[in-house]
Enzyme design. Structure first.
Site: not given
Length: 467
Positions: A256-257
């Site tokens: 993810d981020d």
């Protein structure tokens, strides 16, 4: 010679070089026999080893009781110079445990703390008040693997020792809708002041990896954070409603981020009203094929302001700095300053969206519109890019004050025909290629601003501590 003609080999070489460099940066301590030194915001007068409390480092024996007894014992020294718990070489299986104030958790370079995969080893705790519910499921949530709340002067560090969340079973249960509550973070520190997390390798987190929330004066330094790029929501570092945060010299591979700056979710974040502000991020490297190098939001309802980002390298990631919001979020993202980005193999360089839907429940106010303004980018170089920018504000709520200068974007072999998709935005550009959309006006040869004053967190000096 062959490697210079093969982009993939060249990328691998570059990545390995970065890993080696950051590994050297992270090795700021030294170990020799039974003695060692490390850098920390404060040193401690009292020390103990996990083995003093019955710890067994065979990778099979549960050490939950040993960790809890050790920290409970050491908590009595908070007013007497503080304490440190040494985790020696070995593999130390344990369930969730809580930290205490004026305390250091130190991992030997050959120490591995293994997170239990048994859900019973994680307490059920209330949701964050700024979220109103668990981030994944309504109701409460699992407590973090390493957790602390209402603490002062807390250090989690080591000479590149390892904390392994063993998260694969959690990712599988999440994908199969088999979790009863929102998954635990690997490390979560709440309502705390003077926090340092540094010089560790963090692997395979169950959910978000490092989550300081409602905290101030936070240092995140020299971390190597690794998770499979297809793992579920393994954000690297997520400062959430925090003030005075410094993130430096970290390397993240994520599902993810790599970094996501947050401040609460819709009506709950608006009511709680605690922004994230005064953040400096520098010398950071990210690989995240399906997410952002640095995201602002989408949970930004308490506000995000004065974020300074510089000297960033990203490889094979979806976007550079991504701003995520939506009607119902309220809040603001303003005074964001970005410079000296080097990006290689990206879907987007610039990405902003005002339609990031996800809401906690039906109680949000669709008329609560976010304010996005004062977003500044300077000195950015990218290559092998599919699309330069996808910038979409909100109808009757445009994202304004966007500034881009000294940006050079090299396109991939099969780029998008439309390189700049711009709606409901306003701003200026200078020396940007390929040429931007008409909503970003040419501002000659001007340069976008970056603050010259230092944040208070930048002046925090570390001491050399020994044992």
């Amino acid at each position: 010679m062959a490697s210079s003609r093969n982009p993939r080999i060249k990328q691998i070489i570059e990545t390995v070089a970065v890993i080696v460099l950051l590994g050297l940066v992270g090795l700021q301590g030294a170990e020799s026999g039974s003695s060692f030194s490390y850098e920390a915001i404060n040193c401690r007068k009292h020390s103990a080893s996990l083995t003093d409390f019955g710890g067994v480092g065979d990778g099979k024996t549960s050490n939950t009781i040993a960790f809890r007894k050790a920290i409970e014992h050491l908590s009595q020294f908070g007013a007497q110079g503080g304490s440190q718990l040494i985790v020696p070489a070995g593999k130390w299986l344990t369930g969730s445990f809580n930290l205490t104030s004026h305390f250091t958790l130190f991992l030997h370079k050959d120490a591995v703390i293994l997170a239990s995969q048994d859900e019973k080893d994680y307490p059920i705790i209330p949701p964050l008040p700024s979220y109103g519910r668990g981030r994944e499921l309504p109701g409460p949530r699992y407590g973090a693997f390493i957790y602390g709340t209402n603490l002062t002067d807390i250090v989690i560090t080591g000479n590149n020792g390892t904390i392994d969340g063993q998260g694969a079973i959690w990712w599988e249960k999440f994908r199969n809708n088999q979790t009863n509550y929102t998954r635990p973070h690997l490390i979560e520190i709440m309502y705390s002041n003077q926090v340092q997390i540094s010089n560790l390798t963090l692997l395979n987190s169950q959910f978000w990896v490092v989550h300081p929330v409602y905290s101030s004066n936070v240092l995140v330094l020299g971390l190597t954070i690794l998770a499979p790029t297809d793992s579920a929501n393994t954000d690297g570092i997520d400062p959430d409603s925090c003030t005075n945060v410094r993130i430096e010299d970290c390397f993240v591979v994520s599902g993810d981020d790599c970094i996501a700056i947050k401040s609460g979710w819709d009506q709950y974040g608006i009511a709680f009203g605690m922004p994230t502000k005064h953040v400096i991020i520098r010398r950071f490297t990210c690989i995240s094929p399906d997410s952002a190098v640095i995201a602002l939001g989408s949970e930004m309802s308490g506000g995000i302001e004065d974020v300074r980002i510089e000297d960033i390298y990203a490889l094979n990631s979806e976007s550079g700095v991504r701003i995520k919001s939506a009607p119902g979020r309220g809040g603001y993202v303003k005074d964001i300053f970005v410079r000296r980005f080097t990006l290689n193999t990206m879907k987007y360089v610039f990405w902003m969206t005002g339609a990031y839907g996800s809401h906690p429940d039906d109680g949000y106010d669709p008329k609560a519109l976010p304010v996005i303004k004062g977003i500044n980018y300077n000195y950015m170089v990218a290559q092998n890019v599919t699309m330069a920018a996808n910038l979409a504000g909100i109808d009757n709520d445009p994202f304004t004050g966007i500034c881009m200068s000294n940006v050079t974007i090299g396109l991939s072999a099969k780029p998008k025909k439309l390189q700049w998709n711009c709606t409901d935005i306003a701003g200026t550009t200078s020396e940007v290629t390929p040429p931007p959309c008409s909503l970003l006006l040419d501002n000659g040869k001007s340069t976008c601003p970056f603050p010259t004053n230092k944040l208070p967190i930048e002046d925090v000096k570390l001491q050399t501590c020994s044992y």
